[in-house]
Design a protein around this motif. Structure first.
Motif, short mmCIF file in Angstrom:
data_model
loop_
_atom_site.label_atom_id
_atom_site.label_comp_id
_atom_site.label_asym_id
_atom_site.label_seq_id
_atom_site.Cartn_x
_atom_site.Cartn_y
_atom_site.Cartn_z
N VAL A 156 14.69 -8.53 11.81
CA VAL A 156 15.28 -8.40 10.48
C VAL A 156 14.21 -8.20 9.41
N ARG A 157 13.02 -7.75 9.82
CA ARG A 157 11.96 -7.50 8.85
C ARG A 157 12.33 -6.32 7.94
N ASP A 158 11.96 -6.42 6.69
CA ASP A 158 12.17 -5.37 5.70
C ASP A 158 10.83 -4.66 5.51
N TRP A 159 10.63 -3.58 6.28
CA TRP A 159 9.34 -2.89 6.27
C TRP A 159 9.07 -2.20 4.94
N HIS A 160 10.11 -1.86 4.19
CA HIS A 160 9.89 -1.29 2.86
C HIS A 160 9.26 -2.33 1.94
N ALA A 161 9.76 -3.57 2.00
CA ALA A 161 9.20 -4.65 1.18
C ALA A 161 7.78 -4.98 1.62
N ILE A 162 7.52 -4.98 2.91
CA ILE A 162 6.18 -5.27 3.42
C ILE A 162 5.21 -4.18 2.98
N THR A 163 5.63 -2.93 3.08
CA THR A 163 4.79 -1.81 2.65
C THR A 163 4.52 -1.88 1.15
N ALA A 164 5.54 -2.18 0.37
CA ALA A 164 5.36 -2.28 -1.08
C ALA A 164 4.37 -3.39 -1.43
N TRP A 165 4.44 -4.52 -0.73
CA TRP A 165 3.50 -5.62 -1.00
C TRP A 165 2.09 -5.21 -0.60
N SER A 166 1.96 -4.55 0.54
CA SER A 166 0.65 -4.06 0.97
C SER A 166 0.09 -3.08 -0.06
N ASP A 167 0.94 -2.22 -0.58
CA ASP A 167 0.51 -1.28 -1.61
C ASP A 167 0.07 -2.00 -2.89
N SER A 168 0.74 -3.10 -3.23
CA SER A 168 0.34 -3.84 -4.43
C SER A 168 -1.02 -4.50 -4.23
N ILE A 169 -1.30 -4.96 -3.01
CA ILE A 169 -2.64 -5.48 -2.71
C ILE A 169 -3.67 -4.36 -2.87
N ALA A 170 -3.37 -3.21 -2.28
CA ALA A 170 -4.28 -2.06 -2.36
C ALA A 170 -4.50 -1.64 -3.81
N ASP A 171 -3.43 -1.62 -4.59
CA ASP A 171 -3.56 -1.24 -6.00
C ASP A 171 -4.44 -2.23 -6.76
N SER A 172 -4.29 -3.52 -6.47
CA SER A 172 -5.11 -4.52 -7.16
C SER A 172 -6.59 -4.38 -6.78
N LEU A 173 -6.84 -3.85 -5.59
CA LEU A 173 -8.22 -3.61 -5.14
C LEU A 173 -8.72 -2.22 -5.58
N ARG A 174 -7.86 -1.51 -6.28
CA ARG A 174 -8.16 -0.15 -6.77
C ARG A 174 -8.52 0.81 -5.64
N LEU A 175 -7.73 0.72 -4.58
CA LEU A 175 -7.94 1.61 -3.44
C LEU A 175 -7.17 2.91 -3.66
N PRO A 176 -7.68 4.01 -3.13
CA PRO A 176 -6.98 5.29 -3.25
C PRO A 176 -5.75 5.32 -2.35
N GLU A 177 -4.96 6.36 -2.51
CA GLU A 177 -3.81 6.56 -1.63
C GLU A 177 -4.31 6.74 -0.20
N PRO A 178 -3.51 6.35 0.80
CA PRO A 178 -3.98 6.46 2.19
C PRO A 178 -4.09 7.91 2.64
N GLN A 179 -5.06 8.17 3.51
CA GLN A 179 -5.21 9.49 4.11
C GLN A 179 -4.11 9.72 5.14
N ALA A 180 -3.74 8.67 5.84
CA ALA A 180 -2.66 8.71 6.82
C ALA A 180 -1.82 7.46 6.60
N ILE A 181 -0.54 7.58 6.72
CA ILE A 181 0.34 6.44 6.47
C ILE A 181 0.57 5.71 7.79
N PRO A 182 0.15 4.41 7.84
CA PRO A 182 0.36 3.63 9.06
C PRO A 182 1.85 3.42 9.32
N THR A 183 2.20 3.31 10.57
CA THR A 183 3.58 3.03 10.93
C THR A 183 3.68 1.59 11.40
N HIS A 184 4.85 1.03 11.21
CA HIS A 184 5.08 -0.35 11.65
C HIS A 184 5.60 -0.31 13.10
N PRO A 185 5.53 -1.47 13.76
CA PRO A 185 5.98 -1.54 15.17
C PRO A 185 7.43 -1.16 15.35
#
Length: 185
Positions: A156-185
């Motif tokens: 029942v994991r919400d991968w959209h919410a997990i991805t959004a949170w991961s993106d917020s961590i990346a944004d706070s670290l001022r990371l660029p957009e990913p070169q390749a988008i990882p997929t979840h299990p």
């Protein structure tokens, strides 16, 4: 000597049935794809924190608390963790609950988890749903799950919410957009 410019992130987790590990690995893959140097490990094999700027900690939730391995890790490394930016996530049943009672209960941060969160001055805490399997769950527990708004069993994991949170961590670290988008299990 070369200066290390990409953010260094340690993702430390404790998993009971694998959901938390898979989320930790996904977070690490997403941050790596965006240019961070990331090391992911369970709490027992966690790396020396002196090499990291940011720490993401994740744990399964049992009995409204983080797993003992994470609580011990936090206790043992409190000073080191307080010197870094810490993000905390938990994986449990609450976020999967629907309906008026379930949504209200799912938003409540259990006291033991709040105590860990607050002791670290966590940058942000997020709760995610994991796996909830019917096998081995008593009839009264299954009935309670349904009454609280549980709609289905399994992943029942919400991968959209997990991805959004991961993106917020990346944004706070001022990371660029990913070169390749990882997929979840």
């Amino acid at each position: 000597m070369t200066q290390h410019t990409s953010p260094r992130v340690s993702v430390v987790y404790a998993s009971a049935q694998g959901s938390t590990r898979e989320i930790a690995e996904f977070l690490a893959a997403n941050l790596t794809a965006r240019g961070a140097t990331v090391e992911v490990a369970d709490a027992e094999h966690a790396p020396d924190l002196s090499r990291f700027d940011t720490v993401v900690i994740g744990s399964a939730v049992h009995n409204m608390a983080l797993l003992p391995e994470i609580e011990e890790y936090v206790r043992s490394h409190r000073d080191e963790l307080n010197a870094r930016t810490v993000w905390l996530f938990s994986v449990g049943l609450g976020p999967a609950l629907k309906g008026p009672i379930g949504r209200r209960l799912g938003r409540v941060v259990p006291k033991k988890i709040a105590a860990v969160r607050d002791s670290l001055g966590t940058h942000e805490y997020r709760a995610f749903a994991g796996h909830y399997e019917r096998a081995g769950v008593s009839l009264p527990a299954r009935a309670l799950f349904r009454l609280m708004g549980g709609t289905r069993y399994g992943d029942v994991r919400d991968w959209h919410a997990i991805t959004a949170w991961s993106d917020s961590i990346a944004d706070s670290l001022r990371l660029p957009e990913p070169q390749a988008i990882p997929t979840h299990p």
